[in-house]
Enzyme design. Structure first.
Site, PDB file in Angstrom:
ATOM      1  N   ARG A  29      43.597  18.697  39.327  1.00 44.68           N
ATOM      2  CA  ARG A  29      42.530  18.808  38.332  1.00 44.68           C
ATOM      3  C   ARG A  29      41.946  17.423  38.089  1.00 44.68           C
ATOM      4  O   ARG A  29      42.710  16.474  37.869  1.00 44.68           O
ATOM      5  CB  ARG A  29      43.098  19.366  37.025  1.00 44.68           C
ATOM      6  CG  ARG A  29      42.034  19.592  35.968  1.00 44.68           C
ATOM      7  CD  ARG A  29      42.608  20.041  34.647  1.00 44.68           C
ATOM      8  NE  ARG A  29      42.914  18.905  33.784  1.00 44.68           N
ATOM      9  CZ  ARG A  29      43.118  18.997  32.473  1.00 44.68           C
ATOM     10  NH1 ARG A  29      43.079  20.188  31.883  1.00 44.68           N
ATOM     11  NH2 ARG A  29      43.389  17.942  31.741  1.00 44.68           N
ATOM     12  N   TYR A  85      37.814  14.521  26.452  1.00 42.22           N
ATOM     13  CA  TYR A  85      38.969  15.398  26.630  1.00 42.22           C
ATOM     14  C   TYR A  85      39.585  15.206  28.036  1.00 42.22           C
ATOM     15  O   TYR A  85      38.870  15.132  29.026  1.00 42.22           O
ATOM     16  CB  TYR A  85      38.558  16.887  26.480  1.00 42.22           C
ATOM     17  CG  TYR A  85      39.550  17.743  27.169  1.00 42.22           C
ATOM     18  CD1 TYR A  85      40.792  17.956  26.582  1.00 42.22           C
ATOM     19  CD2 TYR A  85      39.329  18.230  28.451  1.00 42.22           C
ATOM     20  CE1 TYR A  85      41.779  18.646  27.244  1.00 42.22           C
ATOM     21  CE2 TYR A  85      40.306  18.935  29.118  1.00 42.22           C
ATOM     22  CZ  TYR A  85      41.528  19.132  28.505  1.00 42.22           C
ATOM     23  OH  TYR A  85      42.513  19.794  29.167  1.00 42.22           O
ATOM     24  N   ASP A 142      38.209  21.120  34.071  1.00 47.89           N
ATOM     25  CA  ASP A 142      38.298  21.819  32.788  1.00 47.89           C
ATOM     26  C   ASP A 142      37.199  21.301  31.860  1.00 47.89           C
ATOM     27  O   ASP A 142      37.139  20.106  31.575  1.00 47.89           O
ATOM     28  CB  ASP A 142      39.684  21.520  32.183  1.00 47.89           C
ATOM     29  CG  ASP A 142      39.993  22.345  30.941  1.00 47.89           C
ATOM     30  OD1 ASP A 142      39.060  22.924  30.359  1.00 47.89           O
ATOM     31  OD2 ASP A 142      41.179  22.379  30.554  1.00 47.89           O
ATOM     32  N   HIS A 173      36.806  22.582  28.735  1.00 46.88           N
ATOM     33  CA  HIS A 173      37.358  22.719  27.389  1.00 46.88           C
ATOM     34  C   HIS A 173      36.436  23.417  26.399  1.00 46.88           C
ATOM     35  O   HIS A 173      36.312  22.985  25.241  1.00 46.88           O
ATOM     36  CB  HIS A 173      37.818  21.349  26.859  1.00 46.88           C
ATOM     37  CG  HIS A 173      39.223  21.376  26.371  1.00 46.88           C
ATOM     38  ND1 HIS A 173      39.577  21.067  25.085  1.00 46.88           N
ATOM     39  CD2 HIS A 173      40.365  21.721  26.983  1.00 46.88           C
ATOM     40  CE1 HIS A 173      40.882  21.205  24.945  1.00 46.88           C
ATOM     41  NE2 HIS A 173      41.393  21.601  26.086  1.00 46.88           N
ATOM     42  N   GLU A 231      37.099  25.542  34.708  1.00 43.07           N
ATOM     43  CA  GLU A 231      37.876  26.173  33.636  1.00 43.07           C
ATOM     44  C   GLU A 231      37.180  26.043  32.287  1.00 43.07           C
ATOM     45  O   GLU A 231      36.645  24.980  31.966  1.00 43.07           O
ATOM     46  CB  GLU A 231      39.236  25.466  33.600  1.00 43.07           C
ATOM     47  CG  GLU A 231      40.139  25.885  32.467  1.00 43.07           C
ATOM     48  CD  GLU A 231      41.428  25.063  32.469  1.00 43.07           C
ATOM     49  OE1 GLU A 231      41.798  24.506  33.530  1.00 43.07           O
ATOM     50  OE2 GLU A 231      42.059  24.960  31.406  1.00 43.07           O
ATOM     51  N   GLU A 264      43.418  30.188  28.176  1.00 43.43           N
ATOM     52  CA  GLU A 264      44.614  29.533  27.618  1.00 43.43           C
ATOM     53  C   GLU A 264      44.740  29.756  26.109  1.00 43.43           C
ATOM     54  O   GLU A 264      45.835  29.641  25.577  1.00 43.43           O
ATOM     55  CB  GLU A 264      44.634  28.045  27.954  1.00 43.43           C
ATOM     56  CG  GLU A 264      43.502  27.242  27.337  1.00 43.43           C
ATOM     57  CD  GLU A 264      43.502  25.790  27.796  1.00 43.43           C
ATOM     58  OE1 GLU A 264      43.611  25.545  29.000  1.00 43.43           O
ATOM     59  OE2 GLU A 264      43.389  24.900  26.933  1.00 43.43           O
ATOM     60  N   ARG A 267      44.097  32.811  32.445  1.00 43.11           N
ATOM     61  CA  ARG A 267      44.965  31.654  32.190  1.00 43.11           C
ATOM     62  C   ARG A 267      45.919  31.835  31.008  1.00 43.11           C
ATOM     63  O   ARG A 267      46.404  30.847  30.443  1.00 43.11           O
ATOM     64  CB  ARG A 267      44.071  30.439  31.905  1.00 43.11           C
ATOM     65  CG  ARG A 267      43.106  30.119  33.025  1.00 43.11           C
ATOM     66  CD  ARG A 267      43.467  28.879  33.745  1.00 43.11           C
ATOM     67  NE  ARG A 267      43.632  27.753  32.864  1.00 43.11           N
ATOM     68  CZ  ARG A 267      44.716  26.976  32.813  1.00 43.11           C
ATOM     69  NH1 ARG A 267      45.746  27.219  33.583  1.00 43.11           N
ATOM     70  NH2 ARG A 267      44.765  25.954  31.995  1.00 43.11           N
ATOM     71  N   GLU A 323      49.609  25.748  36.512  1.00 40.88           N
ATOM     72  CA  GLU A 323      49.385  24.361  36.079  1.00 40.88           C
ATOM     73  C   GLU A 323      50.729  23.686  35.805  1.00 40.88           C
ATOM     74  O   GLU A 323      51.623  24.275  35.219  1.00 40.88           O
ATOM     75  CB  GLU A 323      48.554  24.373  34.785  1.00 40.88           C
ATOM     76  CG  GLU A 323      48.296  22.997  34.202  1.00 40.88           C
ATOM     77  CD  GLU A 323      47.444  23.066  32.929  1.00 40.88           C
ATOM     78  OE1 GLU A 323      47.427  24.131  32.283  1.00 40.88           O
ATOM     79  OE2 GLU A 323      46.810  22.047  32.603  1.00 40.88           O
ATOM     80  N   TRP A 336      36.468  21.238  20.404  1.00 37.62           N
ATOM     81  CA  TRP A 336      37.183  20.144  21.069  1.00 37.62           C
ATOM     82  C   TRP A 336      37.736  20.587  22.399  1.00 37.62           C
ATOM     83  O   TRP A 336      37.801  21.295  23.081  1.00 37.62           O
ATOM     84  CB  TRP A 336      38.377  19.643  20.227  1.00 37.62           C
ATOM     85  CG  TRP A 336      39.078  18.572  21.000  1.00 37.62           C
ATOM     86  CD1 TRP A 336      38.633  17.295  21.193  1.00 37.62           C
ATOM     87  CD2 TRP A 336      40.300  18.690  21.733  1.00 37.62           C
ATOM     88  NE1 TRP A 336      39.510  16.602  22.001  1.00 37.62           N
ATOM     89  CE2 TRP A 336      40.529  17.461  22.357  1.00 37.62           C
ATOM     90  CE3 TRP A 336      41.206  19.744  21.948  1.00 37.62           C
ATOM     91  CZ2 TRP A 336      41.638  17.216  23.165  1.00 37.62           C
ATOM     92  CZ3 TRP A 336      42.301  19.511  22.741  1.00 37.62           C
ATOM     93  CH2 TRP A 336      42.520  18.259  23.339  1.00 37.62           C
TER      94      TRP A 336
HETATM   95  C1  CS2 Z   1      44.334  21.931  28.593  1.00 40.97           C
HETATM   96  C2  CS2 Z   1      45.411  21.700  27.583  1.00 40.97           C
HETATM   97  O1  CS2 Z   1      46.013  22.135  30.216  1.00 40.97           O
HETATM   98  C3  CS2 Z   1      44.885  22.455  29.906  1.00 40.97           C
HETATM   99  O2  CS2 Z   1      44.154  23.125  30.612  1.00 40.97           O
HETATM  100  O3  CS2 Z   1      43.224  22.629  28.225  1.00 40.97           O
HETATM  101  O4  CS2 Z   1      45.903  20.407  27.773  1.00 40.97           O
HETATM  102  C4  CS2 Z   1      45.030  21.879  26.098  1.00 40.97           C
HETATM  103  O5  CS2 Z   1      44.132  20.917  25.696  1.00 40.97           O
HETATM  104  C5  CS2 Z   1      46.273  21.783  25.260  1.00 40.97           C
HETATM  105  O6  CS2 Z   1      47.254  22.659  25.735  1.00 40.97           O
HETATM  106  C6  CS2 Z   1      45.979  22.108  23.803  1.00 40.97           C
HETATM  107  O7  CS2 Z   1      47.148  22.264  23.087  1.00 40.97           O
HETATM  108 MG    MG Z   2      42.464  23.908  29.788  1.00 43.72          MG
END
Ligand code: CS2
Ligand code: MG
Length: 404
Positions: free
Chosen positions: A149, A161, A212, A214, A238, A264, A285, A341, A404
């Site tokens: 990634r 991020y 990602d 986010h 993602e 996620e 995910r 992941e 975020w």
């Molecule tokens: C992220 C995470 O791994 C990922 O794909 O989006 O690091 C996420 O920010 C954290 O799990 C939030 O707790």
């Molecule tokens: Mg993520």
């Protein structure tokens, strides 16, 4: 009942980062472990477990995993949501752990046995600038990773991020209050496709590249991004749009063949039903801990199988090594599994939760120990107390709060 649930302990501790660990003990002395960590909301889920769930479990047959799941889910008027579902998830994985230990079988065996020899993983590479990013990509490839990634800093922004100016990235900052970060989607959209193209040039065609966003883009911005990065042949893009709006991905789908992944922050099968049934995504995910444990994620992945969507569970450092084991056992036994992941853990987390699962040459294995194959060092947890740590809050350059 000689093998009934007798004790339910909830431990909130910080071996390198905060985790909520559940220990369910049976009358005949079997201990099942669960993880119920919700990053930045650890104490809420601990209270939910201690105050509302533990009294309901004592005296029950730990082998009735599905019945206990339904009891904890349907038996409450106020259901779903991350706190409830992580609490149920923690209980569910602890019960599978108990069943495995009672029968002397690794959990993947109880789920139907292996359908693959190894579990493909992806790891993270980030860099504030391109040379730093390429260095990390090279390190990952040298480690044997086939999938990486990539996240980059953005000119004009001081924080982004997934990127740190240090060699290690952990999104939750240890402080009584969350940090605030600035964000500008247009700067990111102008800059990222070029960086990705440079990474692709550098690594060649063989390495799978992921990215990602986010949940930060509008539907139109996401469609522009997915289209712009097509020449770099991403393995997936993602979380391009906010997770609560499944329709937002339709426009992205209509305009691009870049594979899409999301989920996620989903907690139930109903959060992903539309995305899966309408084939708006390629990868789902859901994390085993945050979507109701092995029992519920198994149903999500089965729904995904019907619609040609692959399972790709979330695996950041805030999913503890216990839930991570659950993820690997399920991956080993799930035909439509895509990729897992692996963000990795602080050394202390590995020490606190000695585990049979392994990561070697880019591949993961659940190990063959009975149950989930994870132990817990209670003394080490006791020596590392919880202290507040929060994910940042983001604001646009004009000061408006954004995702975020
Ligand atoms: C992220 C995470 O791994 C990922 O794909 O989006 O690091 C996420 O920010 C954290 O799990 C939030 O707790
Ligand atoms: Mg993520």
């Amino acid at each position: 009942m000689t093998d009934a649930i007798q004790g339910v302990d909830v431990i909130v501790a910080s071996p390198g980062r905060n985790y909520v660990t559940l220990r369910i003990t049976t009358a005949d002395g079997i201990v099942g472990l669960g993880d119920a960590t919700v990053n930045g909301r650890e104490l809420s889920v601990a209270s939910y477990l201690r105050d509302h769930i533990a009294p309901l479990l004592v005296g029950r047959d730990p082998g009735r995993i599905e019945d206990i799941w339904q009891y904890l889910y349907r038996g409450v008027y106020w259901r779903r949501g991350p706190i409830t579902m992580a609490a149920i998830g923690g209980v569910d994985m602890a019960l599978w752990d108990i069943l495995g230990k009672r029968t002397g079988q690794p959990v993947y065996q109880l789920l139907g046995g292996r359908v693959r020899d190894r579990i493909t993983s992806y790891r993270h590479a980030f860099g504030w600038d391109l040379p730093a990013l390429l260095d990390q990509v090279d390190e990952r490839v040298a480690e044997g990773c086939t999938h990486v990634r990539v996240q980059t800093g953005v000119p004009g922004l001081t924080t982004v991020y997934g990127v740190s100016k240090d060699p290690v990235y952990e999104p939750a900052g240890r402080a009584p209050l969350p940090a605030e970060e600035g964000w500008d989607s247009e700067s990111y959209l102008r800059y990222f496709p070029g960086v990705l193209a440079a990474v692709r040039d550098h690594v060649g065609e063989q390495v799978g590249l992921l990215h990602d966003s986010h949940h930060r883009l509008t539907s139109n911005q996401a469609a522009r991004l997915a289209k712009a990065v097509e020449p770099s042949n991403l393995f997936w893009l993602e979380d391009v749009t906010p997770a609560e709006d499944p329709e937002a991905l339709r426009l992205v789908r209509q305009h691009s063949t870049t594979p899409l992944a999301i989920g996620e922050v989903f907690n139930t099968i109903w959060d992903c039903q539309q995305l899966i049934e309408q084939r708006l995504i390629d990868y789902i995910r859901t994390a085993i801990v945050h979507a109701g444990g092995i029992s519920h994620c198994r149903k999500i992945f089965a729904l995904a199988e019907v619609h040609g969507v692959l399972a790709a569970p979330h695996g950041p450092s805030d999913v503890s090594p216990v839930a991570y084991a659950a993820s690997l056992h399920l991956a080993a036994a799930t035909h439509n599994f895509g990729i897992q992941e692996y963000m990795g853990y602080p050394d202390l987390a590995h020490e606190a939760f000695p585990h049979a699962w392994t990561f070697e040459n880019g591949a993961l294995q659940p190990g063959d120990a009975a149950g989930l194959g994870v132990d817990v060092d209670l003394d080490l947890l006791a020596a590392h107390e919880y202290s507040p740590a929060y994910l940042p809050v983001a604001r646009r350059l004009d000061g408006t709060v954004t995702d975020w």
